[in-house]
Every structure is written in structure tokens, then in C-alpha cells.
Design a protein around this motif. Structure first.
Motif, PDB file in Angstrom:
ATOM      1  N   HIS A  67       1.958  -7.149 -35.919  1.00 20.37           N
ATOM      2  CA  HIS A  67       2.802  -6.160 -36.582  1.00 20.37           C
ATOM      3  C   HIS A  67       4.262  -6.623 -36.527  1.00 20.37           C
ATOM      4  O   HIS A  67       4.801  -6.850 -35.437  1.00 20.37           O
ATOM      5  CB  HIS A  67       2.680  -4.794 -35.904  1.00 20.37           C
ATOM      6  N   ALA A  68       4.880  -6.765 -37.692  1.00 18.41           N
ATOM      7  CA  ALA A  68       6.276  -7.212 -37.760  1.00 18.41           C
ATOM      8  C   ALA A  68       7.199  -5.994 -37.629  1.00 18.41           C
ATOM      9  O   ALA A  68       7.860  -5.574 -38.577  1.00 18.41           O
ATOM     10  CB  ALA A  68       6.528  -7.949 -39.078  1.00 18.41           C
ATOM     11  N   ASN A  69       7.220  -5.420 -36.427  1.00 18.20           N
ATOM     12  CA  ASN A  69       7.920  -4.149 -36.228  1.00 18.20           C
ATOM     13  C   ASN A  69       9.413  -4.228 -36.515  1.00 18.20           C
ATOM     14  O   ASN A  69       9.971  -3.391 -37.228  1.00 18.20           O
ATOM     15  CB  ASN A  69       7.691  -3.653 -34.797  1.00 18.20           C
ATOM     16  N   GLU A  70      10.064  -5.205 -35.916  1.00 20.41           N
ATOM     17  CA  GLU A  70      11.515  -5.309 -36.080  1.00 20.41           C
ATOM     18  C   GLU A  70      11.893  -5.578 -37.530  1.00 20.41           C
ATOM     19  O   GLU A  70      12.880  -5.036 -38.043  1.00 20.41           O
ATOM     20  CB  GLU A  70      12.074  -6.408 -35.173  1.00 20.41           C
ATOM     21  N   LEU A  71      11.113  -6.399 -38.214  1.00 22.09           N
ATOM     22  CA  LEU A  71      11.403  -6.700 -39.620  1.00 22.09           C
ATOM     23  C   LEU A  71      11.178  -5.458 -40.492  1.00 22.09           C
ATOM     24  O   LEU A  71      11.925  -5.218 -41.450  1.00 22.09           O
ATOM     25  CB  LEU A  71      10.522  -7.848 -40.106  1.00 22.09           C
ATOM     26  N   ARG A  72      10.155  -4.682 -40.161  1.00 21.52           N
ATOM     27  CA  ARG A  72       9.920  -3.441 -40.909  1.00 21.52           C
ATOM     28  C   ARG A  72      11.068  -2.454 -40.691  1.00 21.52           C
ATOM     29  O   ARG A  72      11.471  -1.740 -41.611  1.00 21.52           O
ATOM     30  CB  ARG A  72       8.590  -2.815 -40.485  1.00 21.52           C
ATOM     31  N   ASP A  73      11.587  -2.399 -39.474  1.00 22.24           N
ATOM     32  CA  ASP A  73      12.737  -1.531 -39.210  1.00 22.24           C
ATOM     33  C   ASP A  73      13.951  -1.977 -40.023  1.00 22.24           C
ATOM     34  O   ASP A  73      14.679  -1.148 -40.581  1.00 22.24           O
ATOM     35  CB  ASP A  73      13.093  -1.567 -37.723  1.00 22.24           C
ATOM     36  N   LYS A  74      14.153  -3.276 -40.065  1.00 21.63           N
ATOM     37  CA  LYS A  74      15.286  -3.806 -40.819  1.00 21.63           C
ATOM     38  C   LYS A  74      15.140  -3.489 -42.301  1.00 21.63           C
ATOM     39  O   LYS A  74      16.120  -3.131 -42.983  1.00 21.63           O
ATOM     40  CB  LYS A  74      15.382  -5.322 -40.604  1.00 21.63           C
ATOM     41  N   ARG A  75      13.936  -3.589 -42.816  1.00 21.47           N
ATOM     42  CA  ARG A  75      13.687  -3.279 -44.229  1.00 21.47           C
ATOM     43  C   ARG A  75      13.902  -1.788 -44.508  1.00 21.47           C
ATOM     44  O   ARG A  75      14.509  -1.408 -45.521  1.00 21.47           O
ATOM     45  CB  ARG A  75      12.267  -3.684 -44.614  1.00 21.47           C
ATOM     46  N   ALA A  76      13.422  -0.931 -43.616  1.00 16.51           N
ATOM     47  CA  ALA A  76      13.610   0.514 -43.799  1.00 16.51           C
ATOM     48  C   ALA A  76      15.091   0.878 -43.773  1.00 16.51           C
ATOM     49  O   ALA A  76      15.540   1.765 -44.512  1.00 16.51           O
ATOM     50  CB  ALA A  76      12.854   1.277 -42.710  1.00 16.51           C
ATOM     51  N   LEU A  77      15.859   0.195 -42.925  1.00 14.44           N
ATOM     52  CA  LEU A  77      17.299   0.449 -42.863  1.00 14.44           C
ATOM     53  C   LEU A  77      17.975   0.059 -44.172  1.00 14.44           C
ATOM     54  O   LEU A  77      18.886   0.750 -44.644  1.00 14.44           O
ATOM     55  CB  LEU A  77      17.910  -0.325 -41.689  1.00 14.44           C
ATOM     56  N   LEU A  78      17.522  -1.027 -44.782  1.00 15.06           N
ATOM     57  CA  LEU A  78      18.068  -1.437 -46.081  1.00 15.06           C
ATOM     58  C   LEU A  78      17.755  -0.407 -47.166  1.00 15.06           C
ATOM     59  O   LEU A  78      18.595  -0.115 -48.020  1.00 15.06           O
ATOM     60  CB  LEU A  78      17.511  -2.807 -46.477  1.00 15.06           C
ATOM     61  N   ILE A  79      16.554   0.156 -47.131  1.00 15.67           N
ATOM     62  CA  ILE A  79      16.206   1.195 -48.111  1.00 15.67           C
ATOM     63  C   ILE A  79      17.051   2.449 -47.873  1.00 15.67           C
ATOM     64  O   ILE A  79      17.452   3.133 -48.823  1.00 15.67           O
ATOM     65  CB  ILE A  79      14.704   1.532 -48.052  1.00 15.67           C
ATOM     66  N   ASP A  80      17.340   2.749 -46.600  1.00 12.93           N
ATOM     67  CA  ASP A  80      18.260   3.846 -46.291  1.00 12.93           C
ATOM     68  C   ASP A  80      19.597   3.630 -46.994  1.00 12.93           C
ATOM     69  O   ASP A  80      20.163   4.539 -47.613  1.00 12.93           O
ATOM     70  CB  ASP A  80      18.504   3.949 -44.781  1.00 12.93           C
ATOM     71  N   GLN A  81      20.108   2.413 -46.883  1.00 17.59           N
ATOM     72  CA  GLN A  81      21.401   2.083 -47.507  1.00 17.59           C
ATOM     73  C   GLN A  81      21.297   2.133 -49.024  1.00 17.59           C
ATOM     74  O   GLN A  81      22.204   2.632 -49.696  1.00 17.59           O
ATOM     75  CB  GLN A  81      21.849   0.692 -47.046  1.00 17.59           C
ATOM     76  N   LEU A  82      20.187   1.640 -49.554  1.00 12.74           N
ATOM     77  CA  LEU A  82      19.996   1.632 -51.003  1.00 12.74           C
ATOM     78  C   LEU A  82      19.970   3.048 -51.565  1.00 12.74           C
ATOM     79  O   LEU A  82      20.492   3.299 -52.666  1.00 12.74           O
ATOM     80  CB  LEU A  82      18.700   0.903 -51.350  1.00 12.74           C
ATOM     81  N   SER A  83      19.384   3.987 -50.826  1.00 11.26           N
ATOM     82  CA  SER A  83      19.259   5.360 -51.323  1.00 11.26           C
ATOM     83  C   SER A  83      20.607   6.045 -51.490  1.00 11.26           C
ATOM     84  O   SER A  83      20.704   7.065 -52.177  1.00 11.26           O
ATOM     85  CB  SER A  83      18.371   6.176 -50.376  1.00 11.26           C
ATOM     86  N   GLU A  84      21.646   5.517 -50.868  1.00 11.96           N
ATOM     87  CA  GLU A  84      22.988   6.077 -51.074  1.00 11.96           C
ATOM     88  C   GLU A  84      23.516   5.718 -52.454  1.00 11.96           C
ATOM     89  O   GLU A  84      24.278   6.471 -53.053  1.00 11.96           O
ATOM     90  CB  GLU A  84      23.946   5.558 -50.002  1.00 11.96           C
ATOM     91  N   TYR A  85      23.095   4.581 -52.981  1.00 13.69           N
ATOM     92  CA  TYR A  85      23.610   4.091 -54.254  1.00 13.69           C
ATOM     93  C   TYR A  85      22.800   4.563 -55.457  1.00 13.69           C
ATOM     94  O   TYR A  85      23.338   4.732 -56.552  1.00 13.69           O
ATOM     95  CB  TYR A  85      23.639   2.560 -54.246  1.00 13.69           C
ATOM     96  N   VAL A  86      21.493   4.768 -55.260  1.00 16.37           N
ATOM     97  CA  VAL A  86      20.624   5.070 -56.396  1.00 16.37           C
ATOM     98  C   VAL A  86      19.342   5.711 -55.868  1.00 16.37           C
ATOM     99  O   VAL A  86      18.997   5.533 -54.697  1.00 16.37           O
ATOM    100  CB  VAL A  86      20.328   3.764 -57.168  1.00 16.37           C
TER     101      VAL A  86
END
Length: 635
Positions: free
Chosen positions: A199-218
Motif C-alpha cells: 500500500h503506497a500510503n504516503e503517496l496516496r496522502d500526497k495525492r489527496a492533498l493535491l486534490i484538496d488544493q485543486l478543489s480550491e481552484y475548480v
């Protein structure tokens, strides 16, 4: 019968399981303050029992740590993203609407519209007392110039604000593109790891954080589906991870991502008459159009688009009533009142794009015509220099549109309001000065006071033009010919070019203050009529017969505009506060599941430590047993 060392192996599995738990707790505690980190848990299960060929049949074989998994609930992610995009939209609107409020402020520190108008009308009041005085006329013309300067400044500020918003759109697009690239890269790394069963836990967390940031823009929608080997019918462990934005437009598809490009509009692609030059259109890097005006765009991008292009839904729209293939022209019949009133017209005078049905064309010029019965048509001169479509009879009865309907009061709306007011005010003011019998101090016929500066340094000499009983207007100047006299309609006047007639500015004595050549200069009947324009809305009449500016008088102009700005600003601030509060609530719910709780980890630490110590004690016990069995029993 089981091996004599079976118990030792069981103890060893307990030792390794406790050690894995301790390592997991240590990792959680270390990342307690790491943004986007999801708490991890060691998942354990009993090993398969072994047959012992004894009366009790099978014996437990210890414990196995099968995975280190992140504790995360995708449901709260979705709720957070939905809320975050609304927060982003309202935050950006709140910021820019506050700037707009500052532009229209009128108080003891800043001389706004009411102050400037009062000064001009105070000077006009003084002129009514001494209509023949050259100094009094000069003072009035000076304050009239200040009124023009006010509108020039406000229009310029709005234009600069539109440019700033336009640049922020470009920055927002750059952020979206950057996040898309990072997510695609992480998708590839995650699949490489998880193909091995980990399970790539840390990478999944990093990806979810990017989607968090993306949701502010669109607005964002994420879909993750397992990749299955249909031939051999097994789950590969990899996943297809798709990110769609702005109402279903694909941004990322696993390892691939699409870039959004900003393409500047050319002068001949201008949408609104007062738009700044070089506004951006958005396109995908594969050439497809980005759906810029979707109501589902969301986030800062939607807020910026609505601020930059918001026209309060008052865009040009009608139906093609005639196609002239020989001259490459189309006649479009309109029905909306705001399109029949030229004071409200926002069509570009430099050319633009017009959609006829589902085909896009370019136009270079247009003509407005209102007949005696109130039927209104616009005739567009199409330009095939640009675009790929050619006019055909199939365009007849198609819906025609210039720009898009944007249900928000953005910069184009406020520019239109300014333009409408100066056209209405100047037209009625000049009409009084040009009435029959009006004369200046030299006994000559009256001249207009308010004019419009041209790009080449001249001025528009306004005059309404009627032909064959119809009111006609062209988007550009026409040469003076025998069958068509030279004229400029008030459509050409905007808040940006609002000015004083140079002849009157150079010699205020040319300002007409009375009617009747033989009457004395003390007569000031024209001045008294001009004074009534300030408070009497019935004196401010549009071509369609509408009284006043939005039903109000000249002095109520700022009040009407400020009410729009204040309402939009209040809504944005309230929305920002509400969605910020909701965001904190949702995030707390999310943290309750995925966040690191130091007290909980401390309890887990003690629990795993005890397990480790007990497993160690078991190994020590078995060591003593084997010592007695091996070294002493065989003596």
C-alpha cells in the motif's frame, strides 16, 4: 506431532507483529503535524492453523501483519472538495467586490460621484444667477470637466481591475496544470508500488492533498477503479485514477494529463465594447475548447470568470431573420428590451465573434435599426478573413449570440451601467442645449457640452439619425455622402471617452444659457432646465421612452450602482464565512478518522510495548526449555 520449536516460531511472529505495530505508532507520532497525513494502522490476522496429527488436530501458528493501511474515508474527502470549491469562489469574489466598493466610495476623504455632481450643479446654480458672466461659465465648464474625469477614472479603474482578474485566471490555470502533472506522476508511482501488493500510503496522502488544493481552484470529481486482467481474471493491484473538473472535463486519466492553455483574444474577437484588450480564452492543449462558462466550473476559476465577464445575463441574443449571401450579411431580429435600447448596447465596435446556431463566425461591423412600430433588428457584416465557416442559407432561423450569458454582475455589467448613464445624461443635457432658439453669448446657435474623444484625438459630434422613419445606428463612423449624412450616435460615447466639447472648453461663452436671440443675457431658461435634470427623473428620457436611470434621477445614479456592489459584496462575504465554517466542520470530521491523536497513539504505544515484552518473555521461556531439553536431558 508439531516440532519442538513450534512455540518459539509462534513467539517470534508475536514479536515481529508487535514490532510492526510499534513502528506504525512511531510513524504516526512523527507525522502528527504533517499536512495531509492519514493515520496508519497495522492490520494483523492469525496465521493459518497447522495440522499436528494429534488428538487436538490443529494448532495456531501465531500472527501475521498483512498490511500497514491508512485510515481514511473518501466520503469526507468528497464533502470537503465540494465545500472547498465554493469557499474558493466566494473568497475571490469577496476580495474583488471589496475593491469595487472602494472605487465608488464618496466621503469626506474621497470625492466621488455625488461630490463631483454637486460641485457641477452648484456652479450651474451660480450660472443661473449671472448667465452672462464669462467667469461663471468657465467655472461651470471646469466642474463639468471634473465630472467627465470622474467617469474616465472609474472606467479606467474597472478596465485595470479586469486585466488583474484576467492575469489571475492565467495564474489559476497554471496552478491547475501543475497539480495535474503532479497527480499523474503520483498515479504512476502508486501503481508501481501497489502492483507488488503493498500500500503506497504516503503517496496516496500526497495525492489527496493535491486534490484538496485543486478543489480550491475548480470543481473536482475523482473516480478510482481497479484494473482487472480480464484474460486471467484477477485483480492486478493497480488502479485507474481519473480526475475530472468543471462539470466533467477530464484533467487526469491515470498516467496521462491534459493541460489548459490561455489564448489571448485579438482585437477583432472583442466581446464587450468596454472590455480590456487581450482577455484570455481557455483551450485544452489538444485544441478542444474548455467550457469556460459552465455553471459547474466552481472554485476560484468560476469566481474569476464571473467577475471578468459577468453581464447579468444581458448578452446579445436573437434569431436570424435574413441571410444575404451576396454581401455576406445576416439580419438578426431581437426581442429583449435591453437590446432595443442603444443606451444599453455593449456590442464591440472593433468586430467580434458571433455564433449562428452551432457555427461560429466573425463580424467586422453591425447596423442597428428600429422601425416606427418598435421592431428591432441588427445586421452584421461577416468577415471571412477569420474562422473556417462560410455563410449559407442553413443559418436562417438559427439562434444568434455574441458572447455568453453570465448570471453575475461583473466588470462588463458595471461598465455597461456607467456607459448607459453617461449616454443618457449627455444626450438629455445636450438636447436641452440644442433646442430651438438656443443661443450663446455671441448670438450663435447652441452647441453640445458633452462629447466623446476619439482614438485619433478628435471628438464625436453626436446626433441621432433617422432614415425612412426608422432609427438607425452603425457601430462605426460613416463618410458624409449625399444619401447618408455623417453622424455619430451616442452608442459611441462611453465612460472612458466621456469629455467636454472642445469648442466650449476653449471658449465657455459658446455655452448656450437662454433661448431667444433678442432676449437679454440675464435670461437663463436653459440653465433652469438643466438644473431640473439632477432631481427630476422624468427629464432624463431614453430612446425607448424610459424615464430616468433605472427609474431614478441623475443624483440617484450612484445609489443604484452602490446597491449592486454592496449586495454582491455582502453575498460573497457571507458565503465566504459560511463555507469557511462548513469547511472547518467537515475537516474536523475527516480528522476524527484520519488525523493523529497523540493520546490514542500513546495508548497504542503501551499496548504494543506490552505485547512486545510478553513475546520476548515467551522467547526467553522457550530458550530455558530448549536449554534444559538439549543440554541436560541427553546427558
Amino acid at each position: 506431532m508439531p516440532s519442538q520449536f513450534f512455540g518459539l516460531n509462534i513467539s517470534y511472529t508475536g514479536l515481529t507483529a508487535a514490532n510492526a505495530g510499534l513502528n506504525t505508532v512511531s510513524n504516526n507520532i512523527s507525522n502528527a503535524e504533517t499536512e495531509g497525513y492519514s493515520r496508519q494502522s497495522a492490520t494483523q490476522e492469525a496465521n493459518l492453523a497447522l495440522r499436528t496429527f494429534t488428538t487436538y488436530g490443529c494448532a495456531g501458528a501465531g500472527v501475521d501483519t498483512i498490511a500497514i493501511e491508512r485510515l481514511h474515508d473518501d466520503f469526507y474527502d468528497t464533502k470537503y472538495w465540494d465545500n472547498h470549491e465554493k469557499l474558493g469562489e466566494n473568497t475571490i469574489k469577496s476580495y474583488y467586490m471589496e475593491s469595487l466598493e472602494n472605487y465608488f466610495v464618496d466621503d469626506e476623504r474621497t470625492a466621488g460621484f455625488n461630490t463631483t455632481l454637486d460641485l457641477m450643479y452648484n456652479a450651474l446654480e451660480e450660472l443661473s444667477k449671472d448667465a452672462g458672466s464669462s467667469s461663471t461659465k468657465s467655472q461651470f465648464v471646469h466642474y463639468a470637466q471634473s465630472l467627465c474625469d470622474y467617469f474616465n477614472t472609474i472606467s479606467n479603474q474597472l478596465s485595470e481591475l479586469q486585466k488583474d482578474i484576467n492575469m489571475e485566471i492565467k495564474d489559476t490555470v497554471s496552478q491547475i496544470n501543475s497539480i495535474a502533472e503532479q497527480v499523474a506522476t503520483l498515479n504512476k508511482q502508486i501503481n508501481v508500488i501497489e502492483l507488488t501488493g503493498s500500500h503506497a500510503n504516503e503517496l496516496r496522502d500526497k495525492r489527496a492533498l493535491l486534490i484538496d488544493q485543486l478543489s480550491e481552484y475548480v470543481s473536482v470529481d475523482v473516480k478510482e477503479t481497479p484494473i482487472v486482467d480480464t484474460v486471467n481474471n484477477y485483480d492486478t493491484g493497480a488502479n485507474r485514477y481519473m480526475v475530472t473538473i468543471a462539470g466533467g472535463q477530464i484533467l487526469v486519466d491515470t498516467n496521462e494529463y491534459n493541460n489548459i492553455e490561455c489564448v489571448q483574444r485579438e482585437v477583432y474577437e472583442t466581446v464587450n465594447q468596454s472590455d480590456a484588450v487581450g482577455l484570455y480564452e481557455l483551450k485544452w492543449d489538444n485544441g478542444a475548447n474548455f467550457n469556460l462558462y459552465s455553471t459547474m466550473t466552481g472554485g476560484k476559476l468560476q469566481g474569476l470568470i464571473e467577475l471578468r465577464d459577468g453581464n447579468n445575463t444581458e448578452h446579445f441574443t436573437g434569431k436570424v431573420s435574413k441571410v444575404d449571401l451576396e454581401n455576406n450579411r445576416v439580419e438578426i431580429k431581437v426581442s429583449y428590451d435591453y437590446l432595443k435600447d442603444l443606451d444599453k448596447c455593449t456590442l464591440s465596435s472593433t468586430g467580434g465573434k458571433i455564433a449562428l446556431g452551432n457555427e461560429m463566425f466573425y463580424y467586422s461591423d453591425w447596423e442597428y435599426k428600429m422601425d416606427a412600430d418598435g421592431n428591432c433588428t441588427y445586421t452584421f457584416q461577416l468577415d471571412e478573413t477569420y474562422g473556417v465557416n462560410h455563410l449559407s442559407n442553413s443559418r436562417l432561423d438559427k439562434v444568434a449570440q455574441v458572447g455568453r450569458s453570465v448570471d453575475y454582475q461583473g466588470i462588463p455589467y458595471y461598465q455597461e451601467q456607467l456607459n448607459e448613464f453617461v449616454r443618457l445624461f449627455a444626450k438629455n443635457f445636450n438636447k436641452i442645449l440644442l433646442q430651438d432658439g438656443a443661443v450663446d453669448s455671441y448670438g450663435n446657435a447652441g452647441q453640445i457640452l458633452f462629447a466623446g474623444n476619439t482614438a485619433l484625438g478628435g471628438q464625436f459630434d453626436f446626433d441621432d439619425y433617422y432614415k425612412d422613419g426608422s432609427k438607425v445606428c452603425y457601430s462605426k463612423d460613416r463618410d458624409d455622402t449625399d444619401d447618408q449624412p455623417f453622424y455619430d450616435t451616442y452608442y459611441l460615447l462611453t465612460a472612458a471617452n466621456f469629455a467636454i466639447n472642445k469648442e466650449v472648453s476653449d471658449d465657455p461663452q459658446k455655452l448656450a444659457t437662454r433661448t431667444g436671440l433678442t432676449d437679454g443675457e440675464s435670461k437663463a431658461d436653459i440653465v433652469f432646465e438643466l438644473l431640473e435634470l439632477k432631481h427630476d427623473s422624468t427629464k432624463l428620457v431614453s430612446d425607448t421612452g424610459t424615464m430616468g436611470f433605472r427609474g431614478g434621477s441623475t443624483s440617484e445614479f450612484l445609489q443604484s450602482l452602490l446597491s449592486d456592489v454592496a449586495l454582491n459584496s455582502s453575498r460573497a462575504k457571507s458565503g465566504k464565512t459560511y463555507y469557511n465554517t462548513m469547511g472547518n466542520t467537515i475537516n474536523n470530521q475527516r480528522i476524527s478518522i484520519s488525523g493523529v491523536d497523540s493520546d490514542e497513539e500513546a495508548i497504542s504505544l503501551v499496548r504494543y510495548q506490552n505485547n512486545y515484552n510478553l513475546a520476548s518473555k515467551m522467547i526467553q521461556t522457550f530458550t530455558e526449555i530448549y536449554d534444559r531439553l538439549i543440554l541436560q536431558t541427553g546427558v
